[in-house]
Design an enzyme around this catalytic site. Structure first.
Site, mmCIF file in Angstrom:
data_model
loop_
_atom_site.group_PDB
_atom_site.id
_atom_site.type_symbol
_atom_site.label_atom_id
_atom_site.label_comp_id
_atom_site.label_asym_id
_atom_site.label_seq_id
_atom_site.Cartn_x
_atom_site.Cartn_y
_atom_site.Cartn_z
ATOM 1 N N SER A 142 -7.841 10.896 -53.350
ATOM 2 C CA SER A 142 -8.354 11.863 -54.332
ATOM 3 C C SER A 142 -9.628 12.475 -53.774
ATOM 4 O O SER A 142 -10.385 11.800 -53.062
ATOM 5 C CB SER A 142 -8.690 11.160 -55.648
ATOM 6 O OG SER A 142 -9.391 12.054 -56.498
ATOM 7 N N TYR A 155 -12.261 4.769 -60.698
ATOM 8 C CA TYR A 155 -11.214 5.538 -60.015
ATOM 9 C C TYR A 155 -11.687 5.986 -58.632
ATOM 10 O O TYR A 155 -11.003 5.784 -57.627
ATOM 11 C CB TYR A 155 -10.865 6.748 -60.881
ATOM 12 C CG TYR A 155 -9.821 7.668 -60.292
ATOM 13 C CD1 TYR A 155 -8.477 7.327 -60.325
ATOM 14 C CD2 TYR A 155 -10.189 8.885 -59.718
ATOM 15 C CE1 TYR A 155 -7.517 8.179 -59.785
ATOM 16 C CE2 TYR A 155 -9.236 9.741 -59.191
ATOM 17 C CZ TYR A 155 -7.903 9.382 -59.231
ATOM 18 O OH TYR A 155 -6.958 10.225 -58.695
HETATM 19 N N1 NAD Z 1 -3.268 14.954 -60.885
HETATM 20 C C1 NAD Z 1 -4.455 15.048 -60.314
HETATM 21 O O1 NAD Z 1 -5.273 15.912 -60.672
HETATM 22 C C2 NAD Z 1 -4.800 14.135 -59.143
HETATM 23 C C3 NAD Z 1 -5.971 14.442 -58.410
HETATM 24 C C4 NAD Z 1 -6.317 13.613 -57.340
HETATM 25 C C5 NAD Z 1 -5.505 12.536 -57.012
HETATM 26 N N2 NAD Z 1 -4.382 12.259 -57.739
HETATM 27 C C6 NAD Z 1 -3.597 11.083 -57.342
HETATM 28 O O2 NAD Z 1 -2.256 11.477 -57.087
HETATM 29 C C7 NAD Z 1 -1.379 10.392 -57.399
HETATM 30 C C8 NAD Z 1 -0.306 10.882 -58.360
HETATM 31 O O3 NAD Z 1 -0.966 11.322 -59.522
HETATM 32 P P1 NAD Z 1 -0.241 12.159 -60.671
HETATM 33 O O4 NAD Z 1 -1.230 13.131 -61.149
HETATM 34 O O5 NAD Z 1 1.110 12.590 -60.239
HETATM 35 O O6 NAD Z 1 -0.173 10.989 -61.777
HETATM 36 P P2 NAD Z 1 0.903 10.653 -62.906
HETATM 37 O O7 NAD Z 1 0.218 9.742 -63.841
HETATM 38 O O8 NAD Z 1 1.491 11.901 -63.418
HETATM 39 O O9 NAD Z 1 2.009 9.834 -62.077
HETATM 40 C C9 NAD Z 1 1.683 8.590 -61.511
HETATM 41 C C10 NAD Z 1 2.952 7.792 -61.307
HETATM 42 O O10 NAD Z 1 2.550 6.516 -60.762
HETATM 43 C C11 NAD Z 1 3.283 5.517 -61.439
HETATM 44 N N3 NAD Z 1 2.574 4.243 -61.406
HETATM 45 C C12 NAD Z 1 1.415 3.924 -62.019
HETATM 46 N N4 NAD Z 1 1.115 2.630 -61.807
HETATM 47 C C13 NAD Z 1 2.101 2.132 -61.031
HETATM 48 C C14 NAD Z 1 2.360 0.853 -60.474
HETATM 49 N N5 NAD Z 1 1.559 -0.198 -60.726
HETATM 50 N N6 NAD Z 1 3.455 0.696 -59.690
HETATM 51 C C15 NAD Z 1 4.283 1.735 -59.477
HETATM 52 N N7 NAD Z 1 4.126 2.948 -60.005
HETATM 53 C C16 NAD Z 1 3.033 3.149 -60.772
HETATM 54 C C17 NAD Z 1 3.460 6.040 -62.860
HETATM 55 O O11 NAD Z 1 4.534 5.391 -63.547
HETATM 56 C C18 NAD Z 1 3.718 7.517 -62.598
HETATM 57 O O12 NAD Z 1 5.084 7.805 -62.426
HETATM 58 C C19 NAD Z 1 -2.253 9.283 -57.971
HETATM 59 O O13 NAD Z 1 -2.537 8.339 -56.967
HETATM 60 C C20 NAD Z 1 -3.496 10.014 -58.405
HETATM 61 O O14 NAD Z 1 -4.619 9.179 -58.431
HETATM 62 C C21 NAD Z 1 -4.019 13.034 -58.803
#
Ligand code: NAD
Length: 259
Positions: A142, A155
Protein backbone atom coordinates in the site's frame (compact mmCIF):
# COMPACT_ATOMS: atom_id res chain seq x y z
CA UNK A 1 2.26 -7.24 -22.92
CA UNK A 2 1.06 -9.91 -25.36
CA UNK A 3 -2.03 -12.09 -24.67
CA UNK A 4 0.25 -15.17 -24.56
CA UNK A 5 2.91 -13.79 -22.18
CA UNK A 6 1.84 -16.07 -19.33
CA UNK A 7 0.57 -18.99 -21.45
CA UNK A 8 0.15 -22.11 -19.33
CA UNK A 9 1.80 -20.63 -16.21
CA UNK A 10 0.26 -21.62 -12.90
CA UNK A 11 -0.49 -18.63 -10.66
CA UNK A 12 -1.68 -18.56 -7.04
CA UNK A 13 -3.59 -15.44 -5.99
CA UNK A 14 -4.68 -14.79 -2.39
CA UNK A 15 -7.63 -12.54 -1.55
CA UNK A 16 -9.06 -13.31 -4.99
CA UNK A 17 -12.79 -13.13 -4.27
CA UNK A 18 -13.28 -9.41 -4.94
CA UNK A 19 -11.61 -6.05 -5.52
CA UNK A 20 -7.96 -5.99 -6.54
CA UNK A 21 -7.52 -9.78 -6.11
CA UNK A 22 -10.35 -10.57 -8.56
CA UNK A 23 -8.90 -8.03 -11.04
CA UNK A 24 -5.49 -9.71 -10.75
CA UNK A 25 -7.08 -13.09 -11.51
CA UNK A 26 -8.75 -11.59 -14.60
CA UNK A 27 -5.50 -9.96 -15.75
CA UNK A 28 -3.48 -13.16 -15.34
CA UNK A 29 -6.11 -15.20 -17.24
CA UNK A 30 -6.19 -12.59 -20.02
CA UNK A 31 -2.48 -13.26 -20.55
CA UNK A 32 -2.83 -17.03 -20.61
CA UNK A 33 -2.24 -18.14 -17.02
CA UNK A 34 -4.10 -20.87 -15.15
CA UNK A 35 -5.07 -19.41 -11.80
CA UNK A 36 -5.60 -20.93 -8.36
CA UNK A 37 -7.94 -18.30 -6.90
CA UNK A 38 -7.84 -18.46 -3.10
CA UNK A 39 -9.75 -16.51 -0.47
CA UNK A 40 -11.24 -16.98 2.98
CA UNK A 41 -14.56 -16.24 1.21
CA UNK A 42 -15.19 -19.58 -0.56
CA UNK A 43 -18.39 -18.45 -2.31
CA UNK A 44 -16.70 -15.41 -3.85
CA UNK A 45 -13.85 -17.39 -5.42
CA UNK A 46 -16.26 -20.10 -6.63
CA UNK A 47 -18.37 -17.43 -8.37
CA UNK A 48 -15.28 -15.97 -10.04
CA UNK A 49 -14.08 -19.41 -11.20
CA UNK A 50 -17.53 -20.17 -12.66
CA UNK A 51 -17.13 -17.24 -15.09
CA UNK A 52 -14.38 -19.15 -16.94
CA UNK A 53 -14.06 -22.43 -18.85
CA UNK A 54 -13.45 -25.36 -16.49
CA UNK A 55 -9.87 -25.54 -15.27
CA UNK A 56 -8.87 -21.97 -16.19
CA UNK A 57 -9.60 -20.53 -12.71
CA UNK A 58 -9.72 -23.06 -9.89
CA UNK A 59 -11.17 -21.93 -6.55
CA UNK A 60 -9.55 -22.89 -3.24
CA UNK A 61 -10.91 -21.69 0.11
CA UNK A 62 -7.89 -20.43 2.06
CA UNK A 63 -7.36 -18.23 5.11
CA UNK A 64 -3.76 -17.01 4.89
CA UNK A 65 -3.50 -16.73 8.67
CA UNK A 66 -3.76 -20.55 8.93
CA UNK A 67 -0.22 -21.76 8.26
CA UNK A 68 -1.16 -25.46 8.02
CA UNK A 69 -3.89 -24.65 5.50
CA UNK A 70 -1.48 -22.52 3.46
CA UNK A 71 1.11 -25.32 3.26
CA UNK A 72 -1.56 -27.93 2.42
CA UNK A 73 -3.14 -25.73 -0.26
CA UNK A 74 0.20 -25.01 -1.95
CA UNK A 75 0.91 -28.77 -2.02
CA UNK A 76 -2.59 -29.46 -3.40
CA UNK A 77 -2.25 -26.80 -6.12
CA UNK A 78 1.14 -28.16 -7.23
CA UNK A 79 -0.30 -31.69 -7.34
CA UNK A 80 -3.53 -30.81 -9.19
CA UNK A 81 -2.53 -27.92 -11.44
CA UNK A 82 1.30 -28.11 -11.67
CA UNK A 83 4.31 -26.10 -10.48
CA UNK A 84 3.38 -22.64 -9.21
CA UNK A 85 5.24 -20.06 -11.31
CA UNK A 86 3.58 -16.95 -9.89
CA UNK A 87 2.37 -15.98 -6.42
CA UNK A 88 0.41 -12.77 -5.92
CA UNK A 89 -0.22 -11.80 -2.27
CA UNK A 90 -3.37 -9.69 -2.32
CA UNK A 91 -5.33 -10.74 0.81
CA UNK A 92 -5.51 -7.81 3.18
CA UNK A 93 -7.61 -6.18 5.87
CA UNK A 94 -7.97 -2.58 6.96
CA UNK A 95 -8.68 -1.62 10.56
CA UNK A 96 -8.80 2.13 11.07
CA UNK A 97 -8.60 3.87 14.44
CA UNK A 98 -6.41 6.46 16.16
CA UNK A 99 -3.64 4.66 18.02
CA UNK A 100 -5.02 5.63 21.42
CA UNK A 101 -8.26 3.83 20.54
CA UNK A 102 -6.73 0.88 18.65
CA UNK A 103 -7.54 -2.46 20.29
CA UNK A 104 -5.05 -5.30 20.77
CA UNK A 105 -7.35 -7.44 18.64
CA UNK A 106 -7.42 -5.00 15.71
CA UNK A 107 -3.61 -4.69 15.78
CA UNK A 108 -3.12 -8.48 15.91
CA UNK A 109 -5.72 -9.22 13.20
CA UNK A 110 -4.17 -6.65 10.87
CA UNK A 111 -0.69 -8.12 11.20
CA UNK A 112 -1.98 -11.71 11.05
CA UNK A 113 -3.35 -11.15 7.53
CA UNK A 114 -1.28 -8.33 6.02
CA UNK A 115 2.14 -9.40 7.29
CA UNK A 116 2.17 -12.96 8.66
CA UNK A 117 -0.17 -14.11 5.87
CA UNK A 118 2.32 -12.84 3.29
CA UNK A 119 5.10 -14.71 5.14
CA UNK A 120 3.06 -17.96 5.20
CA UNK A 121 2.23 -18.00 1.49
CA UNK A 122 5.59 -16.66 0.29
CA UNK A 123 7.58 -19.21 2.32
CA UNK A 124 5.37 -22.09 1.15
CA UNK A 125 5.74 -21.11 -2.50
CA UNK A 126 9.40 -20.03 -2.30
CA UNK A 127 10.52 -23.53 -1.27
CA UNK A 128 9.51 -25.28 -4.54
CA UNK A 129 10.41 -22.17 -6.59
CA UNK A 130 13.93 -22.27 -5.11
CA UNK A 131 14.31 -25.93 -6.06
CA UNK A 132 13.15 -25.24 -9.61
CA UNK A 133 15.21 -22.05 -9.93
CA UNK A 134 12.31 -20.00 -11.33
CA UNK A 135 9.32 -18.01 -10.17
CA UNK A 136 7.87 -14.59 -9.52
CA UNK A 137 6.29 -13.31 -6.31
CA UNK A 138 4.35 -10.04 -6.20
CA UNK A 139 3.05 -8.62 -2.93
CA UNK A 140 0.32 -6.00 -3.02
CA UNK A 141 1.36 -3.51 -0.32
CA UNK A 142 0.00 0.00 0.00
CA UNK A 143 1.20 3.54 -0.53
CA UNK A 144 0.28 3.98 3.16
CA UNK A 145 3.43 1.93 3.89
CA UNK A 146 5.54 4.84 2.68
CA UNK A 147 3.74 7.88 4.07
CA UNK A 148 2.22 8.33 7.55
CA UNK A 149 -1.60 8.43 7.62
CA UNK A 150 -3.86 9.35 10.54
CA UNK A 151 -6.00 6.48 11.78
CA UNK A 152 -4.02 3.93 9.80
CA UNK A 153 -1.03 3.11 12.04
CA UNK A 154 -1.68 -0.66 12.27
CA UNK A 155 -2.44 -0.99 8.58
CA UNK A 156 0.52 1.14 7.42
CA UNK A 157 2.94 -0.63 9.78
CA UNK A 158 1.71 -4.06 8.66
CA UNK A 159 2.16 -3.09 5.01
CA UNK A 160 5.65 -1.65 5.66
CA UNK A 161 6.62 -4.97 7.25
CA UNK A 162 5.19 -6.97 4.33
CA UNK A 163 7.04 -4.73 1.87
CA UNK A 164 10.41 -5.15 3.59
CA UNK A 165 9.81 -8.89 4.01
CA UNK A 166 9.23 -9.20 0.26
CA UNK A 167 12.40 -7.22 -0.50
CA UNK A 168 14.51 -9.43 1.81
CA UNK A 169 13.04 -12.54 0.21
CA UNK A 170 13.93 -11.14 -3.20
CA UNK A 171 17.53 -10.70 -2.06
CA UNK A 172 17.73 -14.25 -0.72
CA UNK A 173 16.20 -15.78 -3.87
CA UNK A 174 17.86 -13.58 -6.50
CA UNK A 175 20.63 -16.00 -7.47
CA UNK A 176 18.10 -18.79 -7.89
CA UNK A 177 16.21 -16.78 -10.51
CA UNK A 178 13.14 -16.10 -8.36
CA UNK A 179 12.03 -12.45 -8.47
CA UNK A 180 10.11 -10.69 -5.69
CA UNK A 181 8.44 -7.31 -6.13
CA UNK A 182 5.84 -5.09 -4.49
CA UNK A 183 2.98 -3.12 -6.01
CA UNK A 184 1.84 -0.29 -3.75
CA UNK A 185 -1.63 0.94 -4.68
CA UNK A 186 -3.18 4.20 -3.60
CA UNK A 187 -6.93 4.68 -3.21
CA UNK A 188 -8.61 2.08 -5.43
CA UNK A 189 -12.34 1.58 -6.00
CA UNK A 190 -13.02 -1.68 -4.14
CA UNK A 191 -15.24 -2.76 -1.22
CA UNK A 192 -12.32 -1.99 1.17
CA UNK A 193 -12.06 1.59 -0.11
CA UNK A 194 -15.82 2.14 -0.23
CA UNK A 195 -16.12 1.06 3.41
CA UNK A 196 -14.23 4.29 4.26
CA UNK A 197 -16.61 6.50 2.27
CA UNK A 198 -18.94 7.64 5.03
CA UNK A 199 -20.65 10.46 3.07
CA UNK A 200 -21.28 11.28 -0.62
CA UNK A 201 -18.41 13.81 -0.71
CA UNK A 202 -15.81 11.28 0.47
CA UNK A 203 -14.49 10.21 -2.99
CA UNK A 204 -14.12 13.91 -3.92
CA UNK A 205 -12.05 14.51 -0.75
CA UNK A 206 -9.85 11.53 -1.61
CA UNK A 207 -9.06 13.03 -5.02
CA UNK A 208 -8.80 16.67 -3.97
CA UNK A 209 -6.96 16.03 -0.70
CA UNK A 210 -7.86 16.86 2.87
CA UNK A 211 -5.37 19.02 4.72
CA UNK A 212 -7.11 18.33 8.05
CA UNK A 213 -5.82 14.76 7.73
CA UNK A 214 -2.57 15.81 5.96
CA UNK A 215 -3.55 14.17 2.68
CA UNK A 216 -2.41 15.98 -0.44
CA UNK A 217 -4.83 14.38 -2.93
CA UNK A 218 -4.22 12.53 -6.18
CA UNK A 219 -2.31 14.49 -8.88
CA UNK A 220 -3.80 12.38 -11.71
CA UNK A 221 -7.26 13.40 -10.46
CA UNK A 222 -8.92 9.99 -10.18
CA UNK A 223 -9.34 7.00 -7.92
CA UNK A 224 -7.77 3.85 -9.40
CA UNK A 225 -9.78 1.01 -10.91
CA UNK A 226 -8.73 -2.42 -9.64
CA UNK A 227 -7.56 -3.17 -13.21
CA UNK A 228 -4.97 -0.36 -12.94
CA UNK A 229 -3.33 -2.25 -10.07
CA UNK A 230 -3.71 -5.62 -11.82
CA UNK A 231 -1.88 -4.34 -14.93
CA UNK A 232 1.19 -3.52 -12.82
CA UNK A 233 1.02 -6.89 -11.06
CA UNK A 234 0.74 -8.83 -14.30
CA UNK A 235 3.71 -6.97 -15.78
CA UNK A 236 5.92 -7.65 -12.74
CA UNK A 237 4.80 -11.31 -12.68
CA UNK A 238 5.75 -11.80 -16.32
CA UNK A 239 9.07 -12.33 -18.07
CA UNK A 240 8.71 -8.78 -19.45
CA UNK A 241 10.03 -7.81 -16.01
CA UNK A 242 12.73 -10.49 -16.03
CA UNK A 243 15.44 -8.07 -14.85
CA UNK A 244 13.32 -6.43 -12.14
CA UNK A 245 13.41 -7.64 -8.56
CA UNK A 246 13.09 -5.96 -5.14
CA UNK A 247 11.20 -3.13 -6.83
CA UNK A 248 8.33 -1.25 -5.21
CA UNK A 249 5.98 0.04 -7.91
CA UNK A 250 3.63 2.76 -6.70
CA UNK A 251 0.31 2.81 -8.57
CA UNK A 252 -1.33 5.73 -6.80
CA UNK A 253 -1.75 8.47 -9.38
CA UNK A 254 1.13 10.31 -7.71
CA UNK A 255 -0.68 10.62 -4.36
CA UNK A 256 2.39 10.07 -2.20
CA UNK A 257 4.63 12.37 -4.29
CA UNK A 258 7.00 9.43 -4.28
CA UNK A 259 10.43 9.50 -5.99
N1 NAD B 1 -8.58 -0.49 -2.13
C1 NAD B 1 -7.60 0.34 -1.81
O1 NAD B 1 -7.76 1.57 -1.84
C2 NAD B 1 -6.22 -0.22 -1.47
C3 NAD B 1 -5.15 0.70 -1.38
C4 NAD B 1 -3.88 0.21 -1.06
C5 NAD B 1 -3.70 -1.15 -0.86
N2 NAD B 1 -4.75 -2.02 -0.94
C6 NAD B 1 -4.47 -3.44 -0.69
O2 NAD B 1 -4.89 -4.21 -1.80
C7 NAD B 1 -5.30 -5.50 -1.35
C8 NAD B 1 -6.70 -5.79 -1.87
O3 NAD B 1 -7.55 -4.80 -1.33
P1 NAD B 1 -9.04 -4.57 -1.83
O4 NAD B 1 -9.27 -3.12 -1.79
O5 NAD B 1 -9.32 -5.36 -3.05
O6 NAD B 1 -9.79 -5.19 -0.54
P2 NAD B 1 -11.17 -5.98 -0.38
O7 NAD B 1 -11.51 -5.90 1.05
O8 NAD B 1 -12.14 -5.50 -1.38
O9 NAD B 1 -10.72 -7.48 -0.74
C9 NAD B 1 -9.81 -8.17 0.09
C10 NAD B 1 -9.99 -9.65 -0.11
O10 NAD B 1 -9.06 -10.30 0.80
C11 NAD B 1 -9.75 -11.36 1.42
N3 NAD B 1 -9.15 -11.68 2.71
C12 NAD B 1 -9.13 -10.93 3.83
N4 NAD B 1 -8.54 -11.59 4.84
C13 NAD B 1 -8.16 -12.79 4.33
C14 NAD B 1 -7.50 -13.92 4.88
N5 NAD B 1 -7.16 -13.97 6.18
N6 NAD B 1 -7.23 -14.97 4.06
C15 NAD B 1 -7.61 -14.93 2.77
N7 NAD B 1 -8.28 -13.93 2.21
C16 NAD B 1 -8.54 -12.85 2.98
C17 NAD B 1 -11.19 -10.89 1.56
O11 NAD B 1 -12.11 -11.97 1.75
C18 NAD B 1 -11.39 -10.16 0.24
O12 NAD B 1 -11.87 -11.00 -0.78
C19 NAD B 1 -5.20 -5.48 0.17
O13 NAD B 1 -3.99 -6.08 0.57
C20 NAD B 1 -5.22 -4.01 0.49
O14 NAD B 1 -4.59 -3.73 1.71
C21 NAD B 1 -6.01 -1.58 -1.24
Amino acid sequence: MQPSDLAGRIALVTGAAQGIGAAVVRGLVEHGAIVAATDRDPIGVKKLAAEYETGRVVAYPLDVTDVAAVDATVTAIERHLGPIAILVNVAGVLNTAPVVELTDRAWADTFAVNTTGVFHTSRAVARPMLERGAGSIVTVGSNAAGVPRTGMAAYAASKSAATMFTMCLGLELGRSGVRCNVVSPGSTDTPMQRAMWTDPDAPHRVVEGDLASYRTGIPLGRIADPADIADAVVFLASDRARHITMHNMYVDGGATLHV
